[in-house]
Design an enzyme around this catalytic site. Structure first.
Site, short mmCIF file in Angstrom:
data_model
loop_
_atom_site.label_atom_id
_atom_site.label_comp_id
_atom_site.label_asym_id
_atom_site.label_seq_id
_atom_site.Cartn_x
_atom_site.Cartn_y
_atom_site.Cartn_z
N PHE A 69 -23.42 0.22 4.08
CA PHE A 69 -23.97 -1.07 3.62
C PHE A 69 -25.50 -1.02 3.48
O PHE A 69 -26.05 -1.21 2.39
CB PHE A 69 -23.54 -2.15 4.62
N LYS B 142 -20.60 1.20 14.70
CA LYS B 142 -21.40 -0.02 14.84
C LYS B 142 -20.63 -1.28 15.25
O LYS B 142 -21.18 -2.38 15.18
CB LYS B 142 -22.14 -0.28 13.54
N ASN C 8 -20.48 10.15 19.29
CA ASN C 8 -20.79 10.12 17.86
C ASN C 8 -22.25 9.75 17.60
O ASN C 8 -22.96 10.44 16.88
CB ASN C 8 -19.87 9.11 17.16
N SER D 113 -31.50 -1.85 16.46
CA SER D 113 -30.91 -3.18 16.38
C SER D 113 -31.61 -4.13 17.34
O SER D 113 -32.05 -3.73 18.42
CB SER D 113 -29.43 -3.09 16.77
N TYR E 259 -22.29 0.02 22.30
CA TYR E 259 -22.94 0.19 20.99
C TYR E 259 -24.45 -0.03 21.12
O TYR E 259 -25.26 0.80 20.69
CB TYR E 259 -22.34 -0.80 19.97
N LYS F 34 -27.94 2.58 20.74
CA LYS F 34 -29.18 2.34 19.97
C LYS F 34 -30.39 2.51 20.87
O LYS F 34 -31.37 3.15 20.49
CB LYS F 34 -29.16 0.92 19.36
N ASN G 210 -17.97 -9.55 11.53
CA ASN G 210 -19.23 -10.27 11.33
C ASN G 210 -19.02 -11.54 10.51
O ASN G 210 -18.07 -11.67 9.76
CB ASN G 210 -20.27 -9.36 10.68
N LEU G 211 -19.96 -12.46 10.69
CA LEU G 211 -19.79 -13.81 10.16
C LEU G 211 -19.67 -13.85 8.63
O LEU G 211 -18.72 -14.44 8.10
CB LEU G 211 -20.97 -14.68 10.62
N1 UFG Z 1 -19.13 -15.69 14.37
C1 UFG Z 1 -18.16 -16.67 14.30
N2 UFG Z 1 -16.97 -16.35 13.72
C2 UFG Z 1 -16.70 -15.11 13.21
C3 UFG Z 1 -17.71 -14.11 13.28
C4 UFG Z 1 -18.92 -14.44 13.88
O1 UFG Z 1 -18.36 -17.79 14.76
O2 UFG Z 1 -15.58 -14.87 12.71
C5 UFG Z 1 -20.42 -16.02 14.98
C6 UFG Z 1 -20.72 -15.18 16.21
O3 UFG Z 1 -20.15 -15.75 17.36
C7 UFG Z 1 -22.23 -15.19 16.21
C8 UFG Z 1 -22.61 -15.29 14.74
O4 UFG Z 1 -21.44 -15.74 14.07
O5 UFG Z 1 -22.68 -16.35 16.84
C9 UFG Z 1 -23.03 -13.97 14.15
O6 UFG Z 1 -22.04 -13.01 14.45
P1 UFG Z 1 -22.03 -11.55 13.78
O7 UFG Z 1 -20.85 -10.83 14.34
O8 UFG Z 1 -22.14 -11.67 12.31
O9 UFG Z 1 -23.39 -10.92 14.29
P2 UFG Z 1 -23.89 -10.66 15.79
O10 UFG Z 1 -25.15 -11.44 15.94
O11 UFG Z 1 -22.84 -10.83 16.81
O12 UFG Z 1 -24.11 -9.09 15.68
C10 UFG Z 1 -25.36 -8.63 15.61
C11 UFG Z 1 -25.39 -7.24 14.94
C12 UFG Z 1 -24.97 -6.18 15.89
C13 UFG Z 1 -25.59 -6.38 17.26
C14 UFG Z 1 -25.23 -7.73 17.80
C15 UFG Z 1 -25.73 -7.96 19.20
O13 UFG Z 1 -24.56 -7.21 13.80
O14 UFG Z 1 -25.39 -4.93 15.36
O15 UFG Z 1 -25.83 -8.67 16.92
O16 UFG Z 1 -25.38 -9.24 19.64
F1 UFG Z 1 -25.19 -5.46 18.15
#
Ligand code: UFG
Length: 337
Positions: A12, A85, A100, A125, A150, A154, A200-201
């Site tokens: 990506f 990741k 890895n 990150s 993970y 990092k 991810n969201l």
């Molecule tokens: N979320 C939802 N529903 C979903 C997916 C995500 O409500 O189906 C929320 C999560 O709870 C979070 C927000 O959307 O509050 C963002 O979530 P993501 O999974 O998109 O991203 P994160 O902030 O959890 O992940 C990021 C980076 C990672 C890192 C992580 C550490 O992508 O590389 O932060 O917290 F490790």
């Protein structure tokens, strides 16, 4: 000028960075084992940039394959994106993550030393800041209090790189701490393609909007934030990619280790993202509240001032741009399947 080796070059962030480097006149070599991307991405990078970069299918930990690359091309810098990741998976398979992610960094450093390549840009990150750091996160805060294996890979790689640069004064290391990259190239030709159920969201939102999933689960609505849902610093992947171009220029003129946050400096809640997506695309996103997801922090975003002051880089694109480009890509990705 030689070439820039991009490990994870068809992933990506790697693919968007390849486009921006090629458009800026840099030569790149893409290396990827295709464990989480497709060979067709290399051709699409070439179509967007008007010039086809070489692609090598190999694992970034494979020293024989790396030697081959360094023999075949004059590699002047490495941007290391490749790695496992998924936060949740890393808790279930920690050894696979340590093996890895650490192996590839070490193999690259050893091969670079052998060939006299002195510049290493690393995809780190914001997760390395951990829950004890107050927001906004600044590069000089103590890091390492990560909530997942993970995140610890990092942080460990950051430390390995700092030690390598301390021992070899000719090495230039740039640690880029990414916040939450979303969006896709505006051509609609490349973007994020999660396999299976998205973690991810934004990929989850676009799949709901496309009718592939019935509704979004919003993980937690009782956080101490303005609307109870988690706040993150979402950054357009093209802005993030351009940050790497700036970091490469910086690495050419400096020695030692330097850390930069790549974020916008602004946080949005999950509900704000859902609303922005509906407004930008006209697609409603049905959702329901679900329990908190283990390991999620309530709120984090970058202090993005160092990258602006030192690299002359800052994020330009809006949340509406991120939503529109994510949606265009989702629609294109569906057509390709
Ligand atoms: N979320 C939802 N529903 C979903 C997916 C995500 O409500 O189906 C929320 C999560 O709870 C979070 C927000 O959307 O509050 C963002 O979530 P993501 O999974 O998109 O991203 P994160 O902030 O959890 O992940 C990021 C980076 C990672 C890192 C992580 C550490 O992508 O590389 O932060 O917290 F490790």
């Amino acid at each position: 000028m030689g070439s820039v080796l991009l490990t994870g070059g068809t992933g990506f962030i790697g693919s968007h960075t390849a486009v921006e480097l090629l458009l800026a006149g840099r030569d790149v070599v893409l290396l990827d084992d295709l464990s989480n991307s497709e060979a067709g991405v290399a051709e699409r990078i070439g179509r967007i940039a008007g010039r086809q970069p070489p692609f090598v299918r190999a694992d970034a930990a494979d020293r024989r394959a790396l030697r081959r690359v360094f023999l075949d091309w004059d590699i002047e810098a490495v941007v290391h994106f490749a790695g496992f990741k998924a936060v949740g998976e890393s808790a279930a398979r920690p050894l696979a993550y340590y093996r890895n992610n650490l192996d590839s960094a070490l193999s690259l450093l050893e091969t670079m030393a052998e060939f006299g390549c002195r510049r290493f840009i690393f995809s780190s990150s914001a997760t390395v800041y951990g829950e004890r750091c107050p927001v906004p996160y600044r590069e000089d805060m103590p890091a390492g209090d990560c909530s997942s294996p993970y995140g610890r890979t990092k942080y460990m790689i950051e430390e390995i790189l700092k030690d390598a640069a301390a021992a070899d004064g000719s090495l230039s290391v740039v640690l880029l701490r990414y916040f939450n990259p979303i969006g896709a190239h505006e051509s609609g030709l490349i973007g994020e393609k999660p396999s299976g159920i998205p973690n991810n969201l934004m990929p989850y939102i676009t799949q709901v909007a496309a009718g592939l999933r019935p509704r979004l689960n919003v993980f937690g609505n009782d956080y101490p934030t303005r609307d109870g849902t988690c706040v993150r610093d979402y950054i357009h992947v093209t802005d993030l990619a351009r940050g790497h171009l700036a970091a490469l220029g910086f690495a050419e003129a400096h020695r030692g280790t330097e850390i930069f946050n790549l974020g916008t400096g602004r946080g949005f809640s999950v509900l704000e993202v859902v609303r922005a997506f509906g407004e930008a695309t006209g697609q409603p996103v049905p959702f329901e509240f679900a329990p908190r997801r283990p390991g999620d922090l309530p709120e984090f975003y970058a202090d993005a001032s160092k990258a602006e002051a030192v690299l002359g880089w800052r994020a330009e694109k809006s949340l509406a741009d991120m939503c529109r480009d994510s949606w265009r890509w989702q629609q294109n990705a569906l057509k390709q399947d």
